[in-house]
Design a protein around this motif. Structure first.
Motif, mmCIF file in Angstrom:
data_model
loop_
_atom_site.group_PDB
_atom_site.id
_atom_site.type_symbol
_atom_site.label_atom_id
_atom_site.label_comp_id
_atom_site.label_asym_id
_atom_site.label_seq_id
_atom_site.Cartn_x
_atom_site.Cartn_y
_atom_site.Cartn_z
ATOM 1 N N MET A 299 0.827 -1.204 0.000
ATOM 2 C CA MET A 299 0.000 0.000 0.000
ATOM 3 C C MET A 299 0.861 1.253 0.000
ATOM 4 N N GLN A 300 1.952 1.220 0.726
ATOM 5 C CA GLN A 300 2.856 2.371 0.753
ATOM 6 C C GLN A 300 3.438 2.611 -0.638
ATOM 7 N N GLU A 301 3.832 1.524 -1.309
ATOM 8 C CA GLU A 301 4.342 1.649 -2.673
ATOM 9 C C GLU A 301 3.271 2.216 -3.594
ATOM 10 N N MET A 302 2.038 1.740 -3.408
ATOM 11 C CA MET A 302 0.939 2.190 -4.248
ATOM 12 C C MET A 302 0.658 3.674 -4.019
ATOM 13 N N GLN A 303 0.733 4.133 -2.782
ATOM 14 C CA GLN A 303 0.522 5.550 -2.492
ATOM 15 C C GLN A 303 1.523 6.411 -3.246
ATOM 16 N N GLU A 304 2.764 5.957 -3.296
ATOM 17 C CA GLU A 304 3.789 6.697 -4.024
ATOM 18 C C GLU A 304 3.488 6.709 -5.522
ATOM 19 N N GLN A 305 3.029 5.574 -6.038
ATOM 20 C CA GLN A 305 2.696 5.490 -7.459
ATOM 21 C C GLN A 305 1.504 6.373 -7.793
ATOM 22 N N VAL A 306 0.498 6.357 -6.926
ATOM 23 C CA VAL A 306 -0.727 7.105 -7.171
ATOM 24 C C VAL A 306 -0.451 8.602 -7.250
ATOM 25 N N SER A 307 0.470 9.089 -6.458
ATOM 26 C CA SER A 307 0.760 10.515 -6.495
ATOM 27 C C SER A 307 1.430 10.914 -7.821
ATOM 28 N N GLN A 308 1.912 9.928 -8.576
ATOM 29 C CA GLN A 308 2.547 10.196 -9.868
ATOM 30 C C GLN A 308 1.581 10.049 -11.046
ATOM 31 N N ILE A 309 0.453 9.371 -10.833
ATOM 32 C CA ILE A 309 -0.519 9.158 -11.913
ATOM 33 C C ILE A 309 -1.311 10.439 -12.122
ATOM 34 N N GLU A 310 -1.394 10.877 -13.359
ATOM 35 C CA GLU A 310 -2.157 12.072 -13.689
ATOM 36 C C GLU A 310 -3.261 11.705 -14.668
ATOM 37 N N VAL A 311 -4.442 12.266 -14.439
ATOM 38 C CA VAL A 311 -5.572 12.062 -15.345
ATOM 39 C C VAL A 311 -6.110 13.424 -15.762
ATOM 40 N N GLU A 312 -6.646 13.476 -16.979
ATOM 41 C CA GLU A 312 -7.198 14.719 -17.493
ATOM 42 C C GLU A 312 -8.711 14.639 -17.489
ATOM 43 N N GLY A 313 -9.331 15.691 -17.012
ATOM 44 C CA GLY A 313 -10.777 15.830 -17.087
ATOM 45 C C GLY A 313 -11.094 16.956 -18.056
ATOM 46 N N ALA A 314 -12.197 16.823 -18.778
ATOM 47 C CA ALA A 314 -12.572 17.847 -19.747
ATOM 48 C C ALA A 314 -14.065 18.094 -19.675
ATOM 49 N N ALA A 315 -14.455 19.291 -20.068
ATOM 50 C CA ALA A 315 -15.875 19.655 -20.110
ATOM 51 C C ALA A 315 -16.073 20.665 -21.235
ATOM 52 N N GLY A 316 -17.323 20.784 -21.663
ATOM 53 C CA GLY A 316 -17.629 21.751 -22.717
ATOM 54 C C GLY A 316 -16.915 21.450 -24.011
#
Length: 107
Positions: free
Chosen positions: A18-35
């Motif tokens: 879980m600690q490793e995953m927390q570090e990985q998650v902070s590096q994952i970026e997702v884009e949201g869009a609207a309009g």
């Protein structure tokens, strides 16, 4: 007694993963869009806002309310995507542990 030792071992392993995953998650970026892409933002899978892009056509005083709504919608889009990623990673992490459905672990 062996079962307890086995469970403790699995718990430590889960904690480490879980600690490793927390570090990985902070590096994952997702884009949201609207309009139709007029408003875009990038957040980490943990929900931290990294960037915001607004089409210049929306930068008019009479468009302020629409712009505000689009920013909220883009954030909701990005958040939904990041939650999906988190759910997939959690499933991979806890797949063999038999945790109850709906159990939310801290990230």
């Amino acid at each position: 007694m062996r079962d307890i030792m086995g469970m403790m071992s699995k718990a430590k392993e889960l904690q480490s993963r879980m600690q490793e995953m927390q570090e990985q998650v902070s590096q994952i970026e997702v884009e949201g869009a609207a309009g139709a892409g007029l408003v875009k933002l990038v957040v980490t899978a943990k929900g931290d806002l990294k960037s915001l892009t607004i089409d210049p056509s929306l930068l008019k005083p009479e468009e302020a309310e629409i712009l505000e709504d689009l920013i909220v919608a883009a954030h909701a889009d990005a958040r939904a995507k990041s939650e999906k990623i988190m759910a997939e990673k959690m499933q991979a992490l806890t797949g063999g542990l038999g945790l109850p459905p709906g159990l939310k672990l801290p990230f």
